[in-house]
Write an enzyme that holds these catalytic residues in place. Structure first.
Site, PDB file in Angstrom:
ATOM      1  N   SER A  10       3.886  16.250 190.272  1.00  0.00           N
ATOM      2  CA  SER A  10       2.610  16.915 189.985  1.00  0.00           C
ATOM      3  C   SER A  10       1.529  15.951 189.512  1.00  0.00           C
ATOM      4  O   SER A  10       0.362  16.325 189.428  1.00  0.00           O
ATOM      5  CB  SER A  10       2.817  18.014 188.934  1.00  0.00           C
ATOM      6  OG  SER A  10       3.294  17.456 187.712  1.00  0.00           O
ATOM      7  N   ASP A  47      12.692  22.297 185.879  1.00  0.00           N
ATOM      8  CA  ASP A  47      12.837  21.399 184.743  1.00  0.00           C
ATOM      9  C   ASP A  47      14.124  20.622 184.985  1.00  0.00           C
ATOM     10  O   ASP A  47      15.220  21.196 184.943  1.00  0.00           O
ATOM     11  CB  ASP A  47      12.912  22.204 183.441  1.00  0.00           C
ATOM     12  CG  ASP A  47      13.060  21.329 182.204  1.00  0.00           C
ATOM     13  OD1 ASP A  47      13.352  20.122 182.349  1.00  0.00           O
ATOM     14  OD2 ASP A  47      12.903  21.859 181.083  1.00  0.00           O
ATOM     15  N   SER A 125      12.872   3.676 188.879  1.00  0.00           N
ATOM     16  CA  SER A 125      13.289   2.984 187.675  1.00  0.00           C
ATOM     17  C   SER A 125      12.079   2.253 187.105  1.00  0.00           C
ATOM     18  O   SER A 125      10.979   2.789 187.062  1.00  0.00           O
ATOM     19  CB  SER A 125      14.444   2.035 187.997  1.00  0.00           C
ATOM     20  OG  SER A 125      14.841   1.316 186.859  1.00  0.00           O
ATOM     21  N   TYR A 139      13.087   3.676 176.371  1.00  0.00           N
ATOM     22  CA  TYR A 139      12.616   3.783 177.745  1.00  0.00           C
ATOM     23  C   TYR A 139      13.330   2.751 178.610  1.00  0.00           C
ATOM     24  O   TYR A 139      13.861   3.069 179.681  1.00  0.00           O
ATOM     25  CB  TYR A 139      11.099   3.578 177.804  1.00  0.00           C
ATOM     26  CG  TYR A 139      10.548   3.623 179.207  1.00  0.00           C
ATOM     27  CD1 TYR A 139      10.294   4.845 179.826  1.00  0.00           C
ATOM     28  CD2 TYR A 139      10.288   2.458 179.922  1.00  0.00           C
ATOM     29  CE1 TYR A 139       9.800   4.906 181.116  1.00  0.00           C
ATOM     30  CE2 TYR A 139       9.790   2.508 181.214  1.00  0.00           C
ATOM     31  CZ  TYR A 139       9.549   3.729 181.810  1.00  0.00           C
ATOM     32  OH  TYR A 139       9.077   3.779 183.091  1.00  0.00           O
ATOM     33  N   SER A 140      13.371   1.501 178.148  1.00  0.00           N
ATOM     34  CA  SER A 140      14.054   0.450 178.891  1.00  0.00           C
ATOM     35  C   SER A 140      15.529   0.794 179.081  1.00  0.00           C
ATOM     36  O   SER A 140      16.090   0.615 180.165  1.00  0.00           O
ATOM     37  CB  SER A 140      13.915  -0.897 178.170  1.00  0.00           C
ATOM     38  OG  SER A 140      12.593  -1.397 178.271  1.00  0.00           O
ATOM     39  N   LYS A 143      16.110   3.517 181.732  1.00  0.00           N
ATOM     40  CA  LYS A 143      15.920   3.020 183.096  1.00  0.00           C
ATOM     41  C   LYS A 143      17.025   2.050 183.502  1.00  0.00           C
ATOM     42  O   LYS A 143      17.430   2.002 184.674  1.00  0.00           O
ATOM     43  CB  LYS A 143      14.544   2.359 183.220  1.00  0.00           C
ATOM     44  CG  LYS A 143      13.372   3.320 183.069  1.00  0.00           C
ATOM     45  CD  LYS A 143      13.360   4.384 184.156  1.00  0.00           C
ATOM     46  CE  LYS A 143      12.085   5.210 184.132  1.00  0.00           C
ATOM     47  NZ  LYS A 143      12.038   6.216 185.216  1.00  0.00           N
TER      48      LYS A 143
END
Length: 257
Positions: A10, A47, A125, A139-140, A143
């Site tokens: 989106s 979701d 990624s 976050y790292s 991924k």
């Protein structure tokens, strides 16, 4: 006409990718919580952190199209802040969206690809999966976990004619959803500056359309690389990671942030 399911379509990279695949005559199904259908793109409420919702959304696509040729797991979000002061629920939420969200939709799609003995799965990624960014640890980590899953999955599903690859964007200019954790800034006095530097790099980064083109090349390559990126600088970053000791690379990152 090939059929693609793309999560997180989106806005940002996902939106640009959905529009590109639509122009390339794919039948595009965009999965997100707040999107809407538009020319050539069918929105499906989903979701990705909800496994039942993922299965029902995939069934909707199969009822309409009868097949799934390509899955792009792109839904994601981020948190920033010091590891010491990050609440466990925030760290878990990071993984719920970025890692387990990709797992949920992949598990929903795989039985149908396996039955047809063909298909491709692409995970969005990040270069931050290879280079762990200070004050963006979770976050790292999410991924990096995604990359590991992609590598393992590629070997598991190869006998069924299914291929798997990851796309690793660098800094991209999008309205990326990030929750900033500010606790501990008085102790980690360089934290705010590091996050500001990260956001500055993103504001001056590549366009979402450039990453979308990388996703499309990965989707259409006869034999895509396991890890794909775009931009000379990021190709060099990944190459440098194979040349220099990890401790040296990590020290350089510390100086940058």
């Amino acid at each position: 006409m090939k059929t693609i399911i793309l999560t997180g379509g989106s806005s940002g990279i996902g939106k640009a990718a959905a529009e590109l695949f639509s122009r390339k005559n794919y039948e595009v199904y965009e999965f997100s919580r707040h999107g809407e259908s538009r020319d050539g793109i069918s929105h499906v409420d989903c979701d990705v952190t909800n496994p039942d919702m993922c299965r029902k959304a995939v069934e909707q696509v199969l009822a309409r199209s009868g097949k799934i040729d390509l899955l792009v797991c792109n839904a994601g979000m981020g948190i920033s802040g010091a590891i010491e002061f990050t609440k466990l629920e925030d760290a878990k939420r990071q993984f719920e969206v970025n890692f387990f969200g990709a797992l949920n939709i992949t598990q929903a799609v795989l039985p149908y690809m396996r039955e047809r003995r063909q298909g491709r799965i692409i995970f969005t990624s990040s270069v931050a999966a290879v280079y762990a960014i200070p004050f963006q640890a979770f976050y790292s980590a999410s991924k990096a976990a995604l990359n590991s899953m992609a590598l393992a999955l590629a070997n598991e599903v190869r006998p069924f004619g299914i291929s798997v690859a990851s796309v690793l964007p660098g800094d991209v200019k999008t309205n990326f959803q990030r929750k900033k954790i500010v606790e501990g800034a008085g102790i980690y006095t360089h934290m705010n500056k590091a996050v500001e530097q990260m956001e500055h790099d993103e504001e001056n980064g590549m366009s979402a359309e450039q990453i979308a083109r990388c996703i499309y090349r990965t989707a259409t390559a006869s034999r895509p690389w396991a890890f794909n990126t775009t931009g000379i600088m990021y190709h060099l970053f990944l190459f440098a990671g194979r040349l220099f000791p990890t401790s040296f690379i990590n020290w350089v990152l510390g100086k940058m942030y």
